[in-house]
Scaffold this motif. Structure first.
Motif, PDB file in Angstrom:
ATOM      1  N   TRP A   1      -1.728   4.315  -7.361  1.00  0.00           N
ATOM      2  CA  TRP A   1      -1.856   2.848  -7.570  1.00  0.00           C
ATOM      3  C   TRP A   1      -0.737   2.534  -8.824  1.00  0.00           C
ATOM      4  O   TRP A   1      -0.056   1.710  -8.778  1.00  0.00           O
TER       5      TRP A   1
ATOM      6  N   GLU B   1       3.208   0.744  -8.816  1.00  0.00           N
ATOM      7  CA  GLU B   1       3.572  -0.306  -9.562  1.00  0.00           C
ATOM      8  C   GLU B   1       4.735  -0.001 -10.851  1.00  0.00           C
ATOM      9  O   GLU B   1       5.216  -0.901 -11.364  1.00  0.00           O
TER      10      GLU B   1
ATOM     11  N   GLY C   1      -0.602   1.889  -2.464  1.00  0.00           N
ATOM     12  CA  GLY C   1       0.910   2.009  -2.293  1.00  0.00           C
ATOM     13  C   GLY C   1       1.493   3.033  -1.933  1.00  0.00           C
ATOM     14  O   GLY C   1       2.623   3.212  -1.946  1.00  0.00           O
TER      15      GLY C   1
ATOM     16  N   GLY D   1       0.421  -0.637   0.044  1.00  0.00           N
ATOM     17  CA  GLY D   1       0.482  -1.357  -1.218  1.00  0.00           C
ATOM     18  C   GLY D   1      -0.460  -2.519  -1.167  1.00  0.00           C
ATOM     19  O   GLY D   1      -0.217  -3.490  -2.072  1.00  0.00           O
TER      20      GLY D   1
ATOM     21  N   HIS E   1      -2.520  -4.317  -3.549  1.00  0.00           N
ATOM     22  CA  HIS E   1      -2.106  -4.942  -4.900  1.00  0.00           C
ATOM     23  C   HIS E   1      -1.986  -6.150  -4.643  1.00  0.00           C
ATOM     24  O   HIS E   1      -2.050  -6.901  -5.650  1.00  0.00           O
TER      25      HIS E   1
END
Lengths: 316, 305
Positions: A241, A245, A270, A311, A314
């Motif tokens: 994760w 990002e 992700g 992902g 997110h």
């Protein structure tokens, strides 16, 4: 629905293919380095052509006998290993392993380890596109050998240097395998991205140990070992994760996957693909079960491609 | 082979204090003596890893195998709770078993056919012509040397060898009488072969180590016209097996040893169960207990690696 047509035939095929670093994998399920030998050991239990890819056992420039036994210790929902990079060495790898992997009907990723930047560069110079490999995974995260990679994977400057050296020497896509034994995984991810990595795989094992209370000494001959299995999965998912990002590189997520649900968790965090390691020991047909499960999940949730999952958590 | 095997029996053997159990499974592929099964004792990931258990009896006609095991850790504790009628995920039979029975009976046949000293032999280096002539006259014997529960895989070997008309002799050491009686003494008695038993406390058989009795009997053979020892198969504590190998090899008696190591995958992929061996050219290299073994030639094992 036209009369007579069965519901199965109108179910749209789910696209399981994923592209990472210019390589197409038929599905997102890969086997993790060090748990799948050189590709043929599990063939009787899981057809090679059912796998998205295989990552080979880590190879070093020189042959290594590895650590003394015991090399394994079972722990709650996990296991410690301290194999110590036992491998036949680069020369033997080129002579006997490479000809075999050319026959394997799947994408094959070699995993390279070294004790110096020059070691990594030497391996990268030898293993190029004409070797039949799909990519190189650079192990900068082995916890079981003194200066055996993890040194390079816990210092961001060293990590960047190693990846850059490898990139300069090979025309294969380069995957940087990160160690979780760091304070900030994002910093390591950014470093290997600067070095030119085409993809990132994580996590390698978490450094741990176990003591036999009756014998009053460490269980592993090497004292410390790498923890894998379901116990590490939440740590791995969190790190995937964070890396997702931090950098704009495809991620191969791994750590304790033992069901298709676990794999989907990594994709949602992700990852573009997943690797199965210790789970193979429990269920040798797990990679097949996972890819089938992912396909069913996509169908149930209305996704036409597995790539839509990457992902997603997110954004929701 | 990966299969679900039905549990036909899973029960205490002998005195409960010994913690020994007998597990009978149906639905396992053809097994050879010396091979093992990698068993998932729980479907709930606790304990996580499969457990390798050696095969003690093979019933080809009924497609059943029997495993003897001792409850001594988390895995075997959970296994002990599995009830008849339940199914277990089983990987195997795995590994290289004993090469003895087929090889031995072939050699016996060959010796009956011809006295040629140049008959094919599996890499052992003794004076074949002389031994062969002896074995024509006197048959020759397969000796089994077991320490503790190391006797379990040897039973399958004994059954097969006896079935092939090979003369088998067992040397078996345990701590005390109750252990030997619980760990399958009656099965061995029923096999009708000569048994040389030792116990540490002298409560059954000769007092001392099994290797003491082996030494006595080997010395006896050397000075008499008794049938020669064609091969030895051994399983038990590492030190015991090492002693057996070091005693037998100088006498040109080939030894096969069944090793034990903690295992991960069971199929040669994880390298958790490495054993260092000496190649024919004397260089050291690793083999895998799960895939290359568990049975190895005695002369190749490096005991103090």
């Amino acid at each position: 629905m036209p009369r007579g047509e069965t519901s199965a035939s109108v179910e749209a095929a789910i696209d399981l293919t994923v592209q990472m670093a210019g390589v197409e994998f038929r599905n997102p399920v890969i086997t993790a380095s060090g748990t799948y030998g050189f590709g043929s050991e599990y063939a009787p239990y899981c057809p090679v052509e059912a796998l998205g890819g295989i990552t080979l056992k880590g190879t070093t420039p020189e042959p290594r006998l590895g650590n003394c036994v015991p090399r394994l210790a079972e722990t709650p929902a996990g296991m410690l290993n301290a194999i110590g990079l036992e491998n036949p060495g680069l020369e033997e790898f080129v002579k006997t392993v490479l000809p075999q992997i050319k026959e394997l009907p799947t994408q094959v990723i070699a995993n390279i380890s070294g004790f110096s930047v020059a070691d990594y560069a030497l391996m990268a110079r030898t293993l190029r596109r004409d070797s039949g490999l799909a990519a190189l995974e650079v192990n900068i995260s082995c916890p079981n050998v003194k200066h055996g990679g993890m040194h390079f994977g816990t210092d961001s400057q060293s990590a960047e240097t190693v990846i850059r050296a490898v990139k300069q020497e090979t025309d294969l896509p380069v995957i940087a395998k990160l160690s979780p034994n760091v304070t900030d995984i994002r910093e390591m991810a950014r470093a290997v991205a600067r070095g030119g990595a085409d993809a990132i795989s994580l996590i390698n094992t978490l450094l741990g140990m176990s003591i036999d209370v009756e014998k009053k000494k460490p269980v592993l001959a090497n004292t410390f070992g790498g923890l894998s299995g379901p116990a590490v999965r939440p740590v791995a998912v969190r790190m995937v994760w964070e890396v997702a990002e931090a950098v704009d590189l495809p991620i191969i997520g791994m750590g304790g996957i033992s069901s298709w649900q676990d794999a989907v968790e990594f994709l949602l965090a992700g990852a573009s693909a997943v690797s199965i390691g210790t789970g193979n020991f429990l269920n040798p047909s797990l990679p097949l079960d996972v890819s089938t499960g992912i396909e069913t999940y996509c169908r149930r949730h209305g996704f036409s491609s597995v790539r839509e999952l990457t992902g997603l958590a997110h954004r929701v | 082979m990966l299969s679900m095997a039905t549990v036909l029996a899973n029960e205490t053997m002998g005195a409960p204090e010994e913690g020994l159990r007998r597990l009978v499974l149906r639905g396992i592929g053809a097994a050879r003596p010396g091979q093992f099964l990698h068993i998932q004792v729980s479907a709930h990931l606790e304990p996580l890893l499969r457990r390798p258990l050696s095969i003690a009896r093979i019933d080809k006609e009924r497609a059943e195998v029997t495993l003897f095991y001792r409850v001594q850790g988390r895995g075997t504790q959970v296994l002990a709770g599995v009830r008849p009628g339940e199914a277990l995920s089983v990987l195997g039979p795995l590994g290289q078993g004993f090469s003895l029975p087929a090889q031995l009976s072939q050699r016996l046949q060959l010796s009956h056919q011809s006295h040629s000293p140049n008959l094919g032999h599996q890499g052992h280096t003794r004076q074949q012509g002389e031994v062969r002539q002896d074995s024509v006259q006197a048959g020759g014997e397969l000796w089994l040397v077991a320490g503790g529960i190391g006797v379990f895989p040897l039973f399958a070997l004994a059954q097969e060898a006896v079935g092939q008309g090979i003369t088998v002799r067992l040397f078996w050491g345990g701590t005390h009488k109750r252990f030997l009686e619980s760990a399958g003494f009656s099965y061995w008695e029923a096999l009708g072969i000569p048994l040389h038993l030792t116990t540490l406390d002298g409560s059954f058989g000769r007092q001392g180590m099994v290797t003491d009795e082996l030494n006595t009997q080997l010395s006896l053979r050397a000075s008499s016209s008794l049938p020669p020892v064609l091969e030895v198969a051994t399983c038990g504590p590492r030190g015991m097996m090492q002693a057996v190998v070091e005693r037998c090899l100088p006498l040109d008696i080939p030894v096969e040893v069944s090793l034990e190591e903690r295992m991960g995958c069971g199929v040669g992929a994880c390298l958790g169960c490495s054993v260092t061996v000496r190649s024919d050219n004397k260089s050291l290299r690793n083999k895998k207990v799960c895939q290359d073994g568990p049975v190895f030639r005695g002369e190749e094992v490096v005991w103090n690696a």
